[in-house]
Design an enzyme around this catalytic site. Structure first.
Site, PDB file in Angstrom:
ATOM      1  N   LYS A  32       0.826  -1.133   0.010  1.00 13.35           N
ATOM      2  CA  LYS A  32      -0.037   0.003   0.122  1.00 13.35           C
ATOM      3  C   LYS A  32       0.783   1.212   0.007  1.00 13.35           C
ATOM      4  CE  LYS A  32      -1.821   2.914   2.294  1.00 13.35           C
ATOM      5  NZ  LYS A  32      -1.836   4.398   1.864  1.00 13.35           N
ATOM      6  N   GLU A  36       9.430   1.113  10.959  1.00 10.49           N
ATOM      7  CA  GLU A  36      10.480   2.191  10.989  1.00 10.49           C
ATOM      8  C   GLU A  36       9.743   3.267  10.938  1.00 10.49           C
ATOM      9  OE1 GLU A  36      12.297   4.898   9.513  1.00 10.49           O
ATOM     10  OE2 GLU A  36      12.428   4.159   7.518  1.00 10.49           O
ATOM     11  N   CYS A  40      13.166  10.685   7.451  1.00 15.59           N
ATOM     12  CA  CYS A  40      12.899   9.964   8.958  1.00 15.59           C
ATOM     13  C   CYS A  40      14.412  10.306   9.692  1.00 15.59           C
ATOM     14  CB  CYS A  40      12.501   8.661   8.713  1.00 15.59           C
ATOM     15  SG  CYS A  40      13.470   7.808   7.780  1.00 15.59           S
ATOM     16  N   GLU A  65       9.254  15.613  15.542  1.00 15.51           N
ATOM     17  CA  GLU A  65       9.737  15.653  14.207  1.00 15.51           C
ATOM     18  C   GLU A  65       9.042  16.488  13.178  1.00 15.51           C
ATOM     19  OE1 GLU A  65       8.613  11.894  12.247  1.00 15.51           O
ATOM     20  OE2 GLU A  65      10.566  11.775  11.317  1.00 15.51           O
TER      21      GLU A  65
END
Ligand code: NDP
Length: 866
Positions: free
Chosen positions: A195, A269, A303, A400
């Protein structure tokens, strides 16, 4: 005719426009009528069969294509196609799978320009990066994993493919994330339902086309496009064996909760707030370029972006000044322009998020600096931004941002640098700059991050593992370590449909497992909410103990009428009295808890009775509670010297343990026989097997070493096996000694400190065990033993932020409980199937799988050369 002369150009040194042609991509889109269905079972579905959404170019706002929105029914069809293809694909010889992967790598290379332009159009990232980084690395992943397919039988003997993998990827590296997920899965013999992110489905659709072109068997790779709901349907599907996810920590948590107790393997992750540490002796020019790459690669939508700059105090002003000068030269604009450094952000929602967080940073008092740049009028752009004077606890230091925003602060000493670097809930990556390699490697060993770059940043390769510590998730992608995410040891393998039956406890274990479930029911009945405060919980324990008829320690009360749902076997001391007349009971001690190297009474003051297999009363053991677990975790935290001890020293302690166990072998064997009613030979066998097991892990202590990965750049990439730190262990019900030691020993051998919950009905084993530990120089706090209600204590371990990893043997409901409870801190939980496992068999009871689970791999990249 242009009036610009060569001299003018030299004088201004301005860039001219250098756009990459997009005609290839436009032709490809037009060839598909700019509308796409899913790719299921080797064919594309009708693009207009259901709901659709637009894929938009964020640099212009132009609609690129109409994409099918995947429903639960689409996911179901795709998973069934993958399931139907699974057995044949797993049985396909490794060499044949290698050829498919090789062909996919070749096709990615052949279509590299199309892939690069499509990713740039869809995501807004610069063509320089898609062309030079995303696409070549994606091809490299397929080449590398073609190699693993070829070598699988030899290098992963005793392992099988996990099965059908649901893979969910984000929008920041659309093709590369696909490659990181799909290549190892196919190499391992798994089939896939992918996906892609809603914002960036195009290169995944092109990839689906090339799988058909190379003749990949139908159903091996399936693609369902859609949004978060489509992803959720994939996560929820019963016939999926593994979920591999990259994305935000928030969604990672949702997926952890949704898959709890399902038996699905999971790798996550997630996000990061990675430190970029610059020491005074660093090569400043190189470090400045490192910062540019670290935070402005991919507009900061990375990331592992080095988004927290930590500069040694003496260098800070100079460094900031140089950095600002460099930032002034960054070019923000059309991502298809080959001279542009920073392209467009992926979507309005991302731009809004960045703007909001930047405003918050200003409000919280940090100093914001942006270069004097003119941004394109159209499209989603944000200038490179530097925050200085930032408090480590400020929102922008912790959250983040996922944009081109760098947050800087200073440090004085290396110790302070490490402390600041680790002052985050994340642990994905770190970058360390110093010309003193001793210092850099020392800091690298202390930083909690899955990837550390020394004097470099953002180095990636298929041969090296990538993945995080702490709330950056678990599992690795790339390298040998990444392959294990798609494999399962033979002895843990059970086809999905059989799982329910296979998970039924074996006859010998059933009583205790059922009882443990029943205890959970009692606890539920008592409404012991996980979030209730200590007092409530302790009251709960008290009433639980009262319900069960447990007496206070040293005060052996006759058990009251035993409620049917009560788990832990309680018999009346009267039966002891009668059997005592015939033959004195072998065990009459009341083992306490063992915390910080001391025998301590349980906080509750309660104990519970333990009986033999046949129901004979054996004695009482302490009933530990939440506070006891907390004390045990604190003791384990303090015992950090075990983790820094040399492997040789740890091995020596383990050998000493074996020596002491062998001296008390007869006594221990009789003790076990009494508990298990197993006849004279079982105890003897169990003690002998335990001594062997100790030897095995003493042997492994200095042999389960890491690797130096053969990455293609000029550097050594050290894959270090690091202990988790504090590991929670919930022991199997059967084989009180061997089962418990089989889990504690690999953890100890690798340098972890342990808080263990022995089997509730066999907890009497604690007394001889802690005597052994005491006499074997195992440092205080290295092993802590807390007896009591297994699942209630396991819940506390799962919730505890200072327990770094948890191994759980127990019931299905218990597994669900601990996986759910680990959601908050994203602790990796290993649910170990005990029923049906022969703990005596070295193939099932010991070895590399345990060692692998007792460690996490940190990849440290160290470049070399002049
Ligand atoms: P998400 O974590 O929401 O998305 C990642 C993937 O998961 C996408 O394919 C998404 O689909 C899918 N998804 C969303 N919800 C669910 C669900 N409940 N179950 C299963 N799959 C789901 O990231 P976003 O794209 O929304 O970005 C939000 C923030 O996350 C960013 O601002 C950034 O901070 C962070 N992020 C971090 C990444 C990383 O690698 N660390 C990568 C991407 C984002 P869909 O795209 O349709 O929403």
């Amino acid at each position: 005719m242009s009036s610009i002369t060569v001299k003018d150009v030299f004088n201004s040194m301005e860039y001219g426009p250098a756009p990459e042609a997009r005609n290839l991509a436009d032709e490809w889109l037009m060839a598909h009528g700019s509308s796409f269905g899913h790719y299921i079972g080797g064919a594309f579905t009708d693009p207009n069969a259901g709901e659709v959404f637009d894929s938009i170019n964020p640099a212009t706002g132009q609609v690129l294509a109409t994409i099918a929105q995947g429903s639960a029914a689409d996911i179901d069809r795709a998973v069934k196609a993958a399931r139907a293809a699974q057995d044949d694909w797993a049985a396909t010889p490794g060499h044949v799978r290698a050829r498919y992967l090789y062909a996919l790598a070749r096709q990615i290379q052949k279509h590299s320009r199309l892939f690069a332009v499509l990713d740039t159009l869809d995501n807004g990232k610069t063509i320089r990066e898609t062309r030079d980084l995303d696409v070549p690395l994606a091809a490299r992943h397929f080449y590398h994993h073609a190699g693993w397919a070829q070598l699988l039988d030899e290098e992963f003997r005793g392992y099988r493919p996990v099965g059908v993998c649901g893979q969910i990827i984000p929008w920041n590296f659309p093709l590369l994330m696909l490659a990181w997920k799909v290549a190892p899965a196919l190499a391992a013999g798994c089939t896939v339902v992918l996906k892609p992110a809603e914002f960036t489905p195009l290169t995944a659709l092109l990839f689906a086309e090339i799988t058909r072109h190379v003749g990949l068997p139908d159903g091996v790779f399936n693609l369902v496009t859609g949004d978060g709901d489509t992803g959720a349907a994939l996560v929820a599907h019963e016939q999926v064996d593994k979920i591999a996810f990259t994305g935000s920590t928030e969604v990672g948590r949702i997926i952890r909760r949704e898959t709890a107790g399902s038996g699905k393997k999971l790798s996550l992750e997630l996000g990061g707030k990675s430190p970029f540490i610059v020491f005074e002796d660093a090569d400043i020019d190189a470090a400045i370029e490192g910062v540019v790459d670290g935070i402005w690669l991919n507009q900061g939508e990375v990331c592992c972006a080095g988004s927290r700059l930590l500069v040694q105090e003496g260098l800070a002003e100079k460094f900031y000044a140089r950095l600002k000068r460099r930032m002034q030269t960054l070019r923000v604009g059309d991502p298809l322009d080959k001279g542009v450094d920073i392209g467009a952000l992926v979507a309005p929602v991302q731009l809004e998020r960045i703007e909001r967080l930047v405003e918050q940073g200003k409000r919280e008092g940090a100093t914001c600096w942006q270069p004097d740049l003119t941004l394109p009028e159209q499209g989603l752009y944000f200038p490179p931004t530097l925050f200085t004077d930032v408090e480590p606890s400020a929102t922008i230091s912790q959250v983040e941002i996922f944009g081109p925003v760098l947050v800087a602060t200073t440090f004085r000493t290396p110790a302070e640098a490490v402390e600041l670097a680790n002052h985050t809930r994340y642990g994905l990556a770190a970058s360390i700059w110093s010309s003193n390699l001793d210092l850099a490697l020392d800091v690298a060993s202390k930083v909690k991050a899955g990837v550390v770059w020394v004097n470099s940043t953002n180095m990636f390769d298929a041969a090296a593992g990538f993945g995080g510590y702490r709330e950056s998730g678990y599992g690795r992608e790339g390298g040998r370590e990444g392959m294990y995410e798609y494999l399962q040891p033979d002895w843990t393998f059970a086809p999905r449909k059989e799982t329910a039956a296979a998970a039924q406890p074996a006859p010998a274990a059933s009583r205790a497992d059922d009882l443990a479930d029943d205890v959970a029911a009692v606890v539920d009945r008592l409404d012991l909410d996980a979030d209730s405060d200590d007092d409530q919980l302790d009251d709960g324990f008290a009433s639980f103990a009262a319900d069960a008829g447990f007496g206070f320690e040293d005060e052996l009360q006759p058990a009251a009428a035993e409620p049917e749902e009560v788990a832990l076997p309680v018999t009346e001391p009267a039966s002891v009295a009668s059997s005592a007349e015939a033959e004195p009971p072998a065990i009459d001690a009341t083992p306490k808890l063992y915390i910080g190297g001391k025998q301590v009474r349980p906080d509750s003051g309660y104990s519970y009775a333990v009986t033999s297999e046949q129901g004979a009363f054996l004695g009482e053991v302490g009933l530990g509670n939440r506070k006891d677990i907390r004390n045990a975790v604190e003791a384990a935290r303090k015992a950090s010297s075990w983790s820094s001890a040399t492997a040789h020293n740890r091995a020596q302690v383990l050998y000493y343990l074996a020596e002491n166990l062998s001296q008390r072998a007869d006594e221990l064997a009789r003790f076990i026989d009494t508990m298990d009613d197993g006849g004279a030979s079982l105890g003897e066998r169990e003690v002998e097997a335990s001594i062997r097991r100790i030897y095995t892990y003493a042997a492994w202590a200095d042999k389960y070493d890491g690797q130096v990965h053969a990455t293609p750049l000029r550097n050594v990439t050290l894959a270090m096996n690091e202990p988790w730190g504090v590991l929670g262990v919930v022991a199997p019900t059967d084989h009180a000694l061997l089962g418990l030691l089989s889990l504690i020993l690999p953890a100890l051998a690798m340098g972890n400190r342990v808080v263990a919950i022995p089997s509730s009905p066999r907890a009497a084993i604690m007394a001889p065990l802690y005597q052994l530990l005491d006499t074997s120089d195992v440092p205080a706090g290295t092993v802590n033993l807390v007896s009591g209600n297994r699942d209630e204590l396991a819940r506390v371990l799962a919730q505890h932020d200072d327990v770094d990893s948890l191994w759980y043997c127990g019931s299905r409901s218990g597994a669900k409980l601990v996986e759910e409870e680990s959601t908050g801190n994203l602790k990796p939980v290993w649910v170990i199937r005990s029923s049906g496992r022969d703990w005596f068999d070295p193939a099932a009871g010991e070895g590399r799988e345990f060692l692998r689970r007792a460690t996490q791999v940190k990849n440290i990249w160290v470049p070399y050369g002049e």
